[in-house]
Write a protein that holds these residues in place. Structure first.
Motif, PDB file in Angstrom:
ATOM      1  N   GLY A 184      67.461  33.288 -35.372  1.00  0.00           N
ATOM      2  CA  GLY A 184      68.325  32.284 -34.579  1.00  0.00           C
ATOM      3  C   GLY A 184      67.536  31.212 -34.137  1.00  0.00           C
ATOM      4  N   THR A 185      68.131  29.929 -34.104  1.00  0.00           N
ATOM      5  CA  THR A 185      67.497  28.565 -33.604  1.00  0.00           C
ATOM      6  C   THR A 185      67.334  28.591 -32.000  1.00  0.00           C
ATOM      7  N   VAL A 186      65.991  28.505 -31.513  1.00  0.00           N
ATOM      8  CA  VAL A 186      65.608  28.265 -30.344  1.00  0.00           C
ATOM      9  C   VAL A 186      65.812  26.907 -30.031  1.00  0.00           C
ATOM     10  N   GLU A 187      66.358  26.625 -28.585  1.00  0.00           N
ATOM     11  CA  GLU A 187      66.337  25.559 -28.113  1.00  0.00           C
ATOM     12  C   GLU A 187      65.762  25.572 -26.679  1.00  0.00           C
ATOM     13  N   ILE A 188      64.639  24.843 -26.249  1.00  0.00           N
ATOM     14  CA  ILE A 188      64.079  24.867 -24.998  1.00  0.00           C
ATOM     15  C   ILE A 188      64.284  23.403 -24.396  1.00  0.00           C
ATOM     16  N   ILE A 189      65.136  23.399 -23.356  1.00  0.00           N
ATOM     17  CA  ILE A 189      65.469  21.987 -22.791  1.00  0.00           C
ATOM     18  C   ILE A 189      65.358  22.130 -21.193  1.00  0.00           C
ATOM     19  N   GLY A 190      65.045  20.797 -20.709  1.00  0.00           N
ATOM     20  CA  GLY A 190      64.758  20.622 -19.370  1.00  0.00           C
ATOM     21  C   GLY A 190      63.649  21.225 -18.949  1.00  0.00           C
ATOM     22  N   SER A 191      62.480  21.747 -19.595  1.00  0.00           N
ATOM     23  CA  SER A 191      61.524  22.445 -19.289  1.00  0.00           C
ATOM     24  C   SER A 191      60.267  21.719 -19.703  1.00  0.00           C
ATOM     25  N   SER A 192      59.989  20.554 -19.480  1.00  0.00           N
ATOM     26  CA  SER A 192      59.004  19.612 -19.578  1.00  0.00           C
ATOM     27  C   SER A 192      57.599  20.144 -18.756  1.00  0.00           C
ATOM     28  N   GLY A 193      58.030  20.754 -17.876  1.00  0.00           N
ATOM     29  CA  GLY A 193      56.637  21.326 -17.039  1.00  0.00           C
ATOM     30  C   GLY A 193      56.277  22.966 -17.340  1.00  0.00           C
ATOM     31  N   SER A 248      59.481  23.212 -12.277  1.00  0.00           N
ATOM     32  CA  SER A 248      60.259  23.154 -13.414  1.00  0.00           C
ATOM     33  C   SER A 248      61.150  24.039 -13.497  1.00  0.00           C
ATOM     34  N   ASN A 249      62.437  23.452 -14.236  1.00  0.00           N
ATOM     35  CA  ASN A 249      63.331  24.395 -15.084  1.00  0.00           C
ATOM     36  C   ASN A 249      62.850  25.051 -16.097  1.00  0.00           C
ATOM     37  N   PHE A 250      63.230  26.299 -16.596  1.00  0.00           N
ATOM     38  CA  PHE A 250      62.751  26.832 -17.727  1.00  0.00           C
ATOM     39  C   PHE A 250      64.268  27.551 -18.408  1.00  0.00           C
ATOM     40  N   ILE A 251      64.628  26.509 -19.425  1.00  0.00           N
ATOM     41  CA  ILE A 251      66.097  26.850 -19.947  1.00  0.00           C
ATOM     42  C   ILE A 251      65.799  27.191 -21.563  1.00  0.00           C
ATOM     43  N   VAL A 252      66.122  28.341 -21.798  1.00  0.00           N
ATOM     44  CA  VAL A 252      66.321  28.829 -23.137  1.00  0.00           C
ATOM     45  C   VAL A 252      67.437  29.067 -23.748  1.00  0.00           C
ATOM     46  N   LYS A 253      68.016  28.640 -24.955  1.00  0.00           N
ATOM     47  CA  LYS A 253      69.168  29.024 -25.843  1.00  0.00           C
ATOM     48  C   LYS A 253      68.455  29.573 -27.121  1.00  0.00           C
ATOM     49  N   ILE A 254      69.402  30.931 -27.546  1.00  0.00           N
ATOM     50  CA  ILE A 254      69.006  31.249 -28.848  1.00  0.00           C
ATOM     51  C   ILE A 254      70.363  31.474 -29.594  1.00  0.00           C
ATOM     52  N   ALA A 255      70.450  30.820 -30.783  1.00  0.00           N
ATOM     53  CA  ALA A 255      71.581  30.860 -31.394  1.00  0.00           C
ATOM     54  C   ALA A 255      73.039  30.435 -30.682  1.00  0.00           C
ATOM     55  N   GLY A 256      72.764  29.369 -29.961  1.00  0.00           N
ATOM     56  CA  GLY A 256      73.835  28.932 -29.006  1.00  0.00           C
ATOM     57  C   GLY A 256      73.952  29.551 -27.890  1.00  0.00           C
ATOM     58  N   GLN A 257      73.324  30.522 -27.417  1.00  0.00           N
ATOM     59  CA  GLN A 257      73.375  31.509 -26.380  1.00  0.00           C
ATOM     60  C   GLN A 257      72.353  31.175 -25.318  1.00  0.00           C
ATOM     61  N   LEU A 258      72.726  31.027 -24.105  1.00  0.00           N
ATOM     62  CA  LEU A 258      71.939  30.872 -22.977  1.00  0.00           C
ATOM     63  C   LEU A 258      71.082  32.133 -22.653  1.00  0.00           C
ATOM     64  N   VAL A 259      69.893  32.250 -22.669  1.00  0.00           N
ATOM     65  CA  VAL A 259      69.169  33.316 -22.562  1.00  0.00           C
ATOM     66  C   VAL A 259      68.273  33.291 -21.247  1.00  0.00           C
TER      67      VAL A 259
END
Length: 234
Positions: free
Chosen positions: A216-225, A181-192
């Motif tokens: 900041g707003t956290v976005e976790i995407i492409g990380s279903s696993g 699985s990917n593990f992709i996290v953005k915080i406040a629009g920045q890729l972390v």
């Protein structure tokens, strides 16, 4: 000297009623804008005791479909359930690919659940997903509360949530729930974080600590696993 007091009391009560979908769409009373936005809604949110808020958008269905999210919707939860042995679940919103998953009994991945950040509304396109029943539900932003302990939040898969403004250092941990699985996290629009966790290389976990300007707003995407935890570091 004389004083005049004028007291104006305005009391307005508006009752909206919207029926269901399918062959009997029901009747919506209220402004044209409200009725257009409320089409397909089924749940009502509340603010405070005894106060009715704007209905939260909610729409359910099966297989491929096209519909519009109201412009006010900036966070959407997408859930999918498998009705066959295997099926793609592909969702685009405003032309952007949001979900691209394979749900199948053989790998015991029979459901999908993710929450996503939107610019505001947009056309939803569900394609190649004839074996999936789905629900789209509007999500409201969390209110920041007075802290009593260091901030911590855990969950699984794609999500959107807000870090309190006091958080300036955050530890992010991820654990693999499948083969890869990917593990992709953005915080406040920045890729972390942008990692691939997989059993074939025995890279099954992720652990990193990062400095923030503050919240900041956290976005976790492409990380279903992935199951994950965010912990404030003092």
């Amino acid at each position: 000297m004389k004083f005049s007091f004028w007291i104006y009391v305005f009391s307005t009560t508006i009752l909206f009623g919207c029926g269901g979908g399918g062959g009997n769409p029901g009747v919506c009373s209220g402004s044209g804008l409200y009725c257009a936005d409320a089409a397909g809604t089924s749940s009502v949110g509340t603010i405070g005791s005894g106060t009715t808020a704007t209905p939260l958008f909610s729409k359910s269905g099966n297989g491929d479909a096209v519909f519009d999210l109201p412009a006010r919707v900036t966070r959407i939860r997408i859930q999918g359930n498998l009705n066959a042995n295997s099926s793609n679940f592909i969702v685009k919103i405003a032309g952007q690919l949001v979900v691209n998953e394979i749900i199948e009994i053989s790998s015991n991945v029979r459901t999908f659940d993710g929450t996503y950040l939107l610019v505001g509304g947009g056309t939803v396109e569900i394609t190649g997903s004839s074996g999936v029943s789905w629900t789209f539900t509007e999500v409201t932003a969390e209110k920041e509360s007075v802290p009593t302990n260091p901030y911590s939040k855990s969950g699984t898969g794609d999500n959107v949530f807000d870090l309190p403004s006091r958080v300036t250092r955050i530890r992010i941990q991820g654990n693999l729930n499948g083969n890869s699985s990917n593990f992709i996290v953005k915080i406040a629009g920045q890729l972390v974080v942008n990692e691939i966790l997989k059993t074939s290389t025995d890279v099954r976990t992720f652990d990193g600590t990062y400095s923030l300007v503050g919240g900041g707003t956290v976005e976790i995407i492409g990380s279903s696993g992935i199951s994950w935890t965010f912990s404030e570091v003092k």
